[in-house]
Design an enzyme around this catalytic site. Structure first.
Site, PDB file in Angstrom:
ATOM      1  N   TYR A 142      12.739   4.097 -14.607  1.00 50.02           N
ATOM      2  CA  TYR A 142      11.645   3.119 -14.487  1.00 50.02           C
ATOM      3  C   TYR A 142      11.859   1.952 -15.447  1.00 50.02           C
ATOM      4  CZ  TYR A 142       7.083   1.017 -15.559  1.00 50.02           C
ATOM      5  OH  TYR A 142       6.073   0.119 -15.813  1.00 50.02           O
ATOM      6  N   LEU A 170       0.816  -1.215   0.000  1.00 51.48           N
ATOM      7  CA  LEU A 170       0.000   0.000   0.000  1.00 51.48           C
ATOM      8  C   LEU A 170       0.853   1.270   0.000  1.00 51.48           C
ATOM      9  CD1 LEU A 170      -2.904  -1.092   2.402  1.00 51.48           C
ATOM     10  CD2 LEU A 170      -2.781  -1.241  -0.089  1.00 51.48           C
ATOM     11  N   GLU A 212       6.979   0.078  -8.463  1.00 54.41           N
ATOM     12  CA  GLU A 212       6.903   1.533  -8.625  1.00 54.41           C
ATOM     13  C   GLU A 212       6.700   1.738 -10.122  1.00 54.41           C
ATOM     14  OE1 GLU A 212       6.852   3.966  -6.522  1.00 54.41           O
ATOM     15  OE2 GLU A 212       7.211   2.820  -4.700  1.00 54.41           O
ATOM     16  N   ARG A 258       1.698   6.447 -28.186  1.00 54.40           N
ATOM     17  CA  ARG A 258       1.551   5.311 -27.267  1.00 54.40           C
ATOM     18  C   ARG A 258       0.500   4.359 -27.830  1.00 54.40           C
ATOM     19  NH1 ARG A 258       5.626   7.246 -26.217  1.00 54.40           N
ATOM     20  NH2 ARG A 258       6.401   8.118 -24.284  1.00 54.40           N
ATOM     21  N   SER A 272      14.682  -0.286 -14.485  1.00 55.71           N
ATOM     22  CA  SER A 272      14.397  -1.170 -13.341  1.00 55.71           C
ATOM     23  C   SER A 272      13.496  -2.332 -13.769  1.00 55.71           C
ATOM     24  CB  SER A 272      13.762  -0.378 -12.187  1.00 55.71           C
ATOM     25  OG  SER A 272      12.444   0.041 -12.521  1.00 55.71           O
ATOM     26  N   LYS A 273      12.567  -2.071 -14.671  1.00 52.35           N
ATOM     27  CA  LYS A 273      11.710  -3.157 -15.157  1.00 52.35           C
ATOM     28  C   LYS A 273      12.521  -4.117 -16.038  1.00 52.35           C
ATOM     29  CE  LYS A 273       7.834  -3.673 -14.592  1.00 52.35           C
ATOM     30  NZ  LYS A 273       7.064  -4.336 -13.488  1.00 52.35           N
ATOM     31  N   THR A 284       6.660  -4.197 -18.957  1.00 56.96           N
ATOM     32  CA  THR A 284       6.195  -3.092 -19.799  1.00 56.96           C
ATOM     33  C   THR A 284       6.905  -3.084 -21.150  1.00 56.96           C
ATOM     34  OG1 THR A 284       6.340  -0.677 -19.980  1.00 56.96           O
ATOM     35  CG2 THR A 284       7.899  -1.701 -18.524  1.00 56.96           C
ATOM     36  N   ASP A 285       6.268  -2.465 -22.135  1.00 64.37           N
ATOM     37  CA  ASP A 285       6.932  -2.310 -23.437  1.00 64.37           C
ATOM     38  C   ASP A 285       8.089  -1.307 -23.360  1.00 64.37           C
ATOM     39  OD1 ASP A 285       5.413   0.022 -23.182  1.00 64.37           O
ATOM     40  OD2 ASP A 285       4.259  -0.270 -25.027  1.00 64.37           O
ATOM     41  N   GLU A 286       8.149  -0.541 -22.262  1.00 65.45           N
ATOM     42  CA  GLU A 286       9.185   0.496 -22.168  1.00 65.45           C
ATOM     43  C   GLU A 286      10.590  -0.104 -22.063  1.00 65.45           C
ATOM     44  OE1 GLU A 286       8.205   3.852 -19.696  1.00 65.45           O
ATOM     45  OE2 GLU A 286       6.076   3.387 -19.820  1.00 65.45           O
TER      46      GLU A 286
HETATM   47  P1  NAD Z   1       0.227   0.946  -9.804  1.00 66.04           P
HETATM   48  O1  NAD Z   1       1.297   1.927  -9.455  1.00 66.04           O
HETATM   49  O2  NAD Z   1      -1.162   1.418  -9.991  1.00 66.04           O
HETATM   50  O3  NAD Z   1       0.173  -0.203  -8.697  1.00 66.04           O
HETATM   51  C1  NAD Z   1       1.329  -0.761  -8.124  1.00 66.04           C
HETATM   52  C2  NAD Z   1       0.904  -1.519  -6.872  1.00 66.04           C
HETATM   53  O4  NAD Z   1       2.078  -2.142  -6.329  1.00 66.04           O
HETATM   54  C3  NAD Z   1       0.337  -0.607  -5.787  1.00 66.04           C
HETATM   55  O5  NAD Z   1      -0.828  -1.184  -5.229  1.00 66.04           O
HETATM   56  C4  NAD Z   1       1.444  -0.531  -4.751  1.00 66.04           C
HETATM   57  O6  NAD Z   1       0.983  -0.330  -3.423  1.00 66.04           O
HETATM   58  C5  NAD Z   1       2.108  -1.900  -4.926  1.00 66.04           C
HETATM   59  N1  NAD Z   1       3.507  -1.900  -4.505  1.00 66.04           N
HETATM   60  C6  NAD Z   1       4.477  -0.994  -4.839  1.00 66.04           C
HETATM   61  N2  NAD Z   1       5.628  -1.315  -4.236  1.00 66.04           N
HETATM   62  C7  NAD Z   1       5.397  -2.446  -3.517  1.00 66.04           C
HETATM   63  C8  NAD Z   1       6.215  -3.272  -2.674  1.00 66.04           C
HETATM   64  N3  NAD Z   1       7.494  -2.963  -2.455  1.00 66.04           N
HETATM   65  N4  NAD Z   1       5.654  -4.352  -2.105  1.00 66.04           N
HETATM   66  C9  NAD Z   1       4.344  -4.660  -2.318  1.00 66.04           C
HETATM   67  N5  NAD Z   1       3.525  -3.917  -3.083  1.00 66.04           N
HETATM   68  C10 NAD Z   1       4.057  -2.825  -3.670  1.00 66.04           C
HETATM   69  O7  NAD Z   1       0.774   0.192 -11.096  1.00 66.04           O
HETATM   70  P2  NAD Z   1      -0.026  -0.404 -12.349  1.00 66.04           P
HETATM   71  O8  NAD Z   1      -0.191   0.664 -13.350  1.00 66.04           O
HETATM   72  O9  NAD Z   1      -1.209  -1.160 -11.874  1.00 66.04           O
HETATM   73  O10 NAD Z   1       1.063  -1.412 -12.920  1.00 66.04           O
HETATM   74  C11 NAD Z   1       1.117  -2.759 -12.447  1.00 66.04           C
HETATM   75  C12 NAD Z   1       2.251  -3.470 -13.136  1.00 66.04           C
HETATM   76  O11 NAD Z   1       2.049  -3.436 -14.540  1.00 66.04           O
HETATM   77  C13 NAD Z   1       3.620  -2.833 -12.876  1.00 66.04           C
HETATM   78  O12 NAD Z   1       4.552  -3.857 -12.717  1.00 66.04           O
HETATM   79  C14 NAD Z   1       3.891  -2.043 -14.134  1.00 66.04           C
HETATM   80  O13 NAD Z   1       5.277  -1.943 -14.378  1.00 66.04           O
HETATM   81  C15 NAD Z   1       3.185  -2.882 -15.173  1.00 66.04           C
HETATM   82  N6  NAD Z   1       2.695  -2.165 -16.356  1.00 66.04           N
HETATM   83  C16 NAD Z   1       1.897  -1.054 -16.211  1.00 66.04           C
HETATM   84  C17 NAD Z   1       1.413  -0.411 -17.341  1.00 66.04           C
HETATM   85  C18 NAD Z   1       0.510   0.800 -17.248  1.00 66.04           C
HETATM   86  O14 NAD Z   1       0.259   1.453 -18.262  1.00 66.04           O
HETATM   87  N7  NAD Z   1      -0.029   1.133 -16.076  1.00 66.04           N
HETATM   88  C19 NAD Z   1       1.749  -0.892 -18.617  1.00 66.04           C
HETATM   89  C20 NAD Z   1       2.556  -2.036 -18.719  1.00 66.04           C
HETATM   90  C21 NAD Z   1       3.008  -2.657 -17.574  1.00 66.04           C
END
Ligand code: NAD
Length: 343
Positions: A160, A36, A85, A224, A163-164, A135-137
């Site tokens: 970011y 959280l 993150e 995008r 790290s991914k 991610t595609d990034e």
């Molecule tokens: P978000 O930031 O909305 O949610 C991340 C969640 O992870 C949050 O609930 C946070 O509390 C939790 N979290 C963060 N650090 C933590 C830790 N150390 N331990 C436990 N929980 C932790 O992110 P999102 O947009 O839902 O993305 C989810 C995943 O999908 C990520 O891995 C992101 O890289 C990937 N992703 C996102 C997108 C996008 O457009 N949003 C696209 C491709 C991939």
């Protein structure tokens, strides 16, 4: 009792959509692990929060002992790892948490998952999957032509993305070195309700509704590839059920848009739903601001192999999905405020 699936980051934007989908579509018990952060909000879970097959464990994925304890207590049949993150701008201002959570946290989770996997019988091992959501990034940026392929070289450019990318490499290493059945999904820009209001769409909506300038980086020409959050969540479930360990799946909606086009669409939807009190369009508020450092020009995914392999496809019409997103934020104006919310 049904098998448990462990979902990390299940209180975030995509993770909560996945938890809700898994509870609806399967009879699995779902264990959400989430620490959280500012981006995690249990309200995102909706009715799933009190569902009899759902458990929320507040824990940090970088806490290896806590992760071992979660696997020990819940004996999951598989893992879908979304905790991260996730905001590029924050990673530019302060990269450290991105290394701690996205890299070290993923390694802690892999260590705990492997210890658990090695304790399973042969049948449970054959079924076990660790799906890493990326991610595609990680592939860097494209010019005007071409799309990322599953074997595109890694070329991350923001902290970011770096790290991914690092986390993806560790996940692959745990497959090749230790035999953990991992697979990776690289998803494109995801939109929908419940996204934390620091990302492009909710920022545009908040500023527009407040009558503030709507900031657009550079000249808004960055492209995008957008996918609706529920389509993304279904793809992750299909990767768990139909994916092959060691493989990479590109999850894209195939809807490419320049940022400025998207901002104009959002302004048009607001004009229709909530006309400005003064004459004129919300688009009058658009203000071009200095471009983000290292702003990638274009992302686009070739998701055709994923569609075939996982027998999946996005089903949400972009205009409908965007309309639903705008309506959701209009119905939940408090979710446009970026302060952390109490649980
Ligand atoms: P978000 O930031 O909305 O949610 C991340 C969640 O992870 C949050 O609930 C946070 O509390 C939790 N979290 C963060 N650090 C933590 C830790 N150390 N331990 C436990 N929980 C932790 O992110 P999102 O947009 O839902 O993305 C989810 C995943 O999908 C990520 O891995 C992101 O890289 C990937 N992703 C996102 C997108 C996008 O457009 N949003 C696209 C491709 C991939």
């Amino acid at each position: 009792m049904s098998d448990a699936l462990l979902v990390t980051g299940g209180c975030g934007f995509i993770g909560s959509a996945l938890v809700r989908h898994l509870l609806d579509a399967t009879d699995h018990r779902i264990v959400t692990v989430d620490v959280l952060t500012y981006a995690g909000d249990p309200r995102n879970l909706g009715p799933a929060r009190s569902h009899p097959r759902h458990t929320l464990v507040e824990a940090d994925i970088a806490d290896t002992e806590a992760m071992h304890a979660v696997f020990e207590a819940h004996q999951p049949a598989g893992v879908l790892h979304l905790a991260a993150e996730s905001h590029v701008d924050r990673s530019i201002d302060g990269p450290a948490p991105f290394v701690t959570t996205n890299v070290q946290g993923t390694v802690s989770l892999l260590e705990a998952a492997l210890a658990h996997y090695e304790s399973l019988d042969t049948e449970a091992q054959a079924r076990f999957r660790f799906v890493h959501i990326s991610t595609d990034e990680v592939f860097g940026q494209l010019g005007d032509a071409g799309r990322f392929q599953p074997d595109s070289p890694y070329a991350p450019r923001s902290p970011y993305a770096a790290s991914k990318a690092a986390s993806d490499h560790f996940v692959r290493a745990w497959h090749h070195t230790y035999g953990l059945p991992t697979l990776i999904t690289n998803g494109s820009n995801t939109y929908g309700p419940r996204q934390y209001p620091e990302k492009l769409i909710p920022v545009v909506l908040r500023n527009a509704l407040n009558g503030d300038p709507i900031p657009v980086y550079g000249d808004g020409s960055n492209v995008r590839d957008w996918i609706y959050v529920d389509d993304h969540a279904r793809a992750l479930h299909r990767a768990y059920t139909h994916g092959t360990p060691g493989e990479t799946y590109l999850v894209g909606g195939g809807r490419e848009l320049r940022n400025i086009e998207l901002v104009h669409m959002l302004c048009g939807l607001l004009d229709a739903e909530r006309p400005r009190s003064s004459d004129g369009s919300y688009a009058d508020l658009i203000t071009f601001v200095d471009d983000r450092a290292g702003h990638d020009y274009r992302y686009a995914l070739d998701a055709s192999a994923t569609r075939d392999a996982l027998d999946w496809q996005p089903t949400t019409n972009f205009h409908t999905g965007l309309q639903e997103t705008v309506q959701w934020y209009l119905d939940h104006p408090e979710r446009l405020e970026p302060e952390p919310h109490p649980a």
